[in-house]
Design a protein around this motif. Structure first.
Motif, PDB file in Angstrom:
ATOM      1  N   MET A  24       0.840  -1.206   0.000  1.00  0.00           N
ATOM      2  CA  MET A  24       0.000   0.000   0.000  1.00  0.00           C
ATOM      3  C   MET A  24       0.873   1.253   0.000  1.00  0.00           C
ATOM      4  O   MET A  24       0.571   2.228  -0.690  1.00  0.00           O
ATOM      5  CB  MET A  24      -0.940   0.000   1.204  1.00  0.00           C
ATOM      6  CG  MET A  24      -2.062  -1.002   1.066  1.00  0.00           C
ATOM      7  SD  MET A  24      -3.411  -0.874   2.249  1.00  0.00           S
ATOM      8  CE  MET A  24      -2.650  -0.497   3.785  1.00  0.00           C
ATOM      9  N   ALA A  25       1.967   1.220   0.739  1.00  0.00           N
ATOM     10  CA  ALA A  25       2.868   2.376   0.782  1.00  0.00           C
ATOM     11  C   ALA A  25       3.558   2.579  -0.560  1.00  0.00           C
ATOM     12  O   ALA A  25       3.828   3.715  -0.959  1.00  0.00           O
ATOM     13  CB  ALA A  25       3.898   2.191   1.896  1.00  0.00           C
ATOM     14  N   LEU A  26       3.838   1.499  -1.261  1.00  0.00           N
ATOM     15  CA  LEU A  26       4.457   1.626  -2.585  1.00  0.00           C
ATOM     16  C   LEU A  26       3.516   2.269  -3.599  1.00  0.00           C
ATOM     17  O   LEU A  26       3.965   2.858  -4.579  1.00  0.00           O
ATOM     18  CB  LEU A  26       4.911   0.257  -3.097  1.00  0.00           C
ATOM     19  CG  LEU A  26       6.186  -0.278  -2.470  1.00  0.00           C
ATOM     20  CD1 LEU A  26       6.400  -1.737  -2.842  1.00  0.00           C
ATOM     21  CD2 LEU A  26       7.387   0.554  -2.881  1.00  0.00           C
ATOM     22  N   GLU A  96      11.722  -9.816   2.782  1.00  0.00           N
ATOM     23  CA  GLU A  96      10.619  -9.145   2.095  1.00  0.00           C
ATOM     24  C   GLU A  96      10.611  -7.642   2.382  1.00  0.00           C
ATOM     25  O   GLU A  96      10.255  -6.845   1.511  1.00  0.00           O
ATOM     26  CB  GLU A  96       9.281  -9.762   2.484  1.00  0.00           C
ATOM     27  CG  GLU A  96       9.061 -11.150   1.934  1.00  0.00           C
ATOM     28  CD  GLU A  96       8.830 -11.186   0.434  1.00  0.00           C
ATOM     29  OE1 GLU A  96       8.534 -10.139  -0.169  1.00  0.00           O
ATOM     30  OE2 GLU A  96       8.959 -12.281  -0.144  1.00  0.00           O
ATOM     31  N   MET A  97      11.023  -7.253   3.571  1.00  0.00           N
ATOM     32  CA  MET A  97      11.070  -5.813   3.881  1.00  0.00           C
ATOM     33  C   MET A  97      12.192  -5.129   3.105  1.00  0.00           C
ATOM     34  O   MET A  97      12.016  -4.030   2.593  1.00  0.00           O
ATOM     35  CB  MET A  97      11.229  -5.585   5.387  1.00  0.00           C
ATOM     36  CG  MET A  97       9.996  -5.971   6.204  1.00  0.00           C
ATOM     37  SD  MET A  97       8.463  -5.205   5.643  1.00  0.00           S
ATOM     38  CE  MET A  97       7.771  -6.443   4.553  1.00  0.00           C
ATOM     39  N   PHE A  98      13.332  -5.788   2.992  1.00  0.00           N
ATOM     40  CA  PHE A  98      14.393  -5.236   2.140  1.00  0.00           C
ATOM     41  C   PHE A  98      13.915  -5.184   0.689  1.00  0.00           C
ATOM     42  O   PHE A  98      14.177  -4.228  -0.040  1.00  0.00           O
ATOM     43  CB  PHE A  98      15.675  -6.074   2.238  1.00  0.00           C
ATOM     44  CG  PHE A  98      16.515  -5.758   3.446  1.00  0.00           C
ATOM     45  CD1 PHE A  98      17.239  -4.572   3.516  1.00  0.00           C
ATOM     46  CD2 PHE A  98      16.593  -6.645   4.511  1.00  0.00           C
ATOM     47  CE1 PHE A  98      18.031  -4.277   4.619  1.00  0.00           C
ATOM     48  CE2 PHE A  98      17.374  -6.358   5.616  1.00  0.00           C
ATOM     49  CZ  PHE A  98      18.095  -5.172   5.668  1.00  0.00           C
ATOM     50  N   ASN A  99      13.196  -6.210   0.270  1.00  0.00           N
ATOM     51  CA  ASN A  99      12.700  -6.272  -1.095  1.00  0.00           C
ATOM     52  C   ASN A  99      11.682  -5.171  -1.387  1.00  0.00           C
ATOM     53  O   ASN A  99      11.585  -4.710  -2.526  1.00  0.00           O
ATOM     54  CB  ASN A  99      12.098  -7.647  -1.384  1.00  0.00           C
ATOM     55  CG  ASN A  99      11.809  -7.859  -2.844  1.00  0.00           C
ATOM     56  OD1 ASN A  99      12.577  -7.434  -3.707  1.00  0.00           O
ATOM     57  ND2 ASN A  99      10.705  -8.501  -3.128  1.00  0.00           N
ATOM     58  N   ALA A 100      10.945  -4.739  -0.399  1.00  0.00           N
ATOM     59  CA  ALA A 100       9.970  -3.663  -0.611  1.00  0.00           C
ATOM     60  C   ALA A 100      10.657  -2.417  -1.175  1.00  0.00           C
ATOM     61  O   ALA A 100      10.113  -1.731  -2.041  1.00  0.00           O
ATOM     62  CB  ALA A 100       9.252  -3.332   0.695  1.00  0.00           C
ATOM     63  N   PHE A 101      11.871  -2.152  -0.725  1.00  0.00           N
ATOM     64  CA  PHE A 101      12.606  -0.993  -1.231  1.00  0.00           C
ATOM     65  C   PHE A 101      13.055  -1.202  -2.684  1.00  0.00           C
ATOM     66  O   PHE A 101      13.205  -0.242  -3.420  1.00  0.00           O
ATOM     67  CB  PHE A 101      13.798  -0.672  -0.328  1.00  0.00           C
ATOM     68  CG  PHE A 101      13.372  -0.076   0.985  1.00  0.00           C
ATOM     69  CD1 PHE A 101      13.070   1.271   1.091  1.00  0.00           C
ATOM     70  CD2 PHE A 101      13.272  -0.871   2.116  1.00  0.00           C
ATOM     71  CE1 PHE A 101      12.667   1.826   2.290  1.00  0.00           C
ATOM     72  CE2 PHE A 101      12.877  -0.326   3.321  1.00  0.00           C
ATOM     73  CZ  PHE A 101      12.559   1.026   3.417  1.00  0.00           C
TER      74      PHE A 101
END
Length: 179
Positions: A24-26, A96-101
């Motif tokens: 959602m933030a992306l 997955e959190m690193f991947n979000a970036f």
């Protein structure tokens, strides 16, 4: 002896927290600079490009490899099944959190965009990290998710491996001339 690297409730939790707030933030990420100067896409290509599919499969494969490395490392040290599962569970969430970036741009490096310029993404990742810490360290959730506390060394292993999801995509962007 059969070992399940993750139990069902952990898999559901991973899906809930990694597919919730960060995507959602992306969605509020501004378009890449110069997007109107780019050549149009091939009409045959479709909405999701072969490059995006390759990146998704590559990152998925990398996270699977990370999990296998942690599994092997934990088995070599005769960790309890709960410790082993907590390590893999946490590794997948943090990867997955690193991947979000990574998904902020397929063209530009996170460092050229600015690590903290998408504040909703930063807050979403922080919220996800806090929720994962709650599951690992709050006794009620430890029972529900069958987790155990991790040592500082174990956190170092997890964060080092998980960060390779970001590092690998940054290298791909750099060497493909899209940074």
């Amino acid at each position: 002896m059969q070992i399940l690297p993750l139990i069902a409730v952990q898999i559901l939790w991973i899906n809930l927290i990694t597919d919730g707030l960060p995507p959602m933030a992306l969605s509020v990420e501004p378009p890449d600079n110069g997007i109107m100067r780019q050549k149009p896409r091939n009409v045959e290509e479709g909405l999701i490009t072969s490059r995006e599919i390759s990146a998704s499969l590559g990152i998925g494969g990398l996270i699977a490899l990370q999990a296998l490395l942690v599994l092997n490392w934990a088995l070599d040290r005769n960790f309890s099944i709960e410790k082993l599962q907590t390590l893999i569970f946490t590794l997948v969430v943090f990867s997955e959190m690193f991947n979000a970036f990574n998904w902020r741009s397929d063209r530009y490096s996170i460092f050229s965009l600015g690590l903290f310029t998408n504040k909703p993404l930063v807050y979403a990742v922080l919220t996800t990290v806090i929720l994962q810490l709650v599951v690992i360290y709050v006794p009620f959730f430890q029972t529900a998710f069958r987790t155990v506390p991790l040592s500082l060394f174990e956190w170092g292993v997890i964060l080092s491996l998980a960060s390779t999801t970001l590092i690998s995509m940054e290298l791909i962007k750099y060497f493909s001339g899209r940074s």
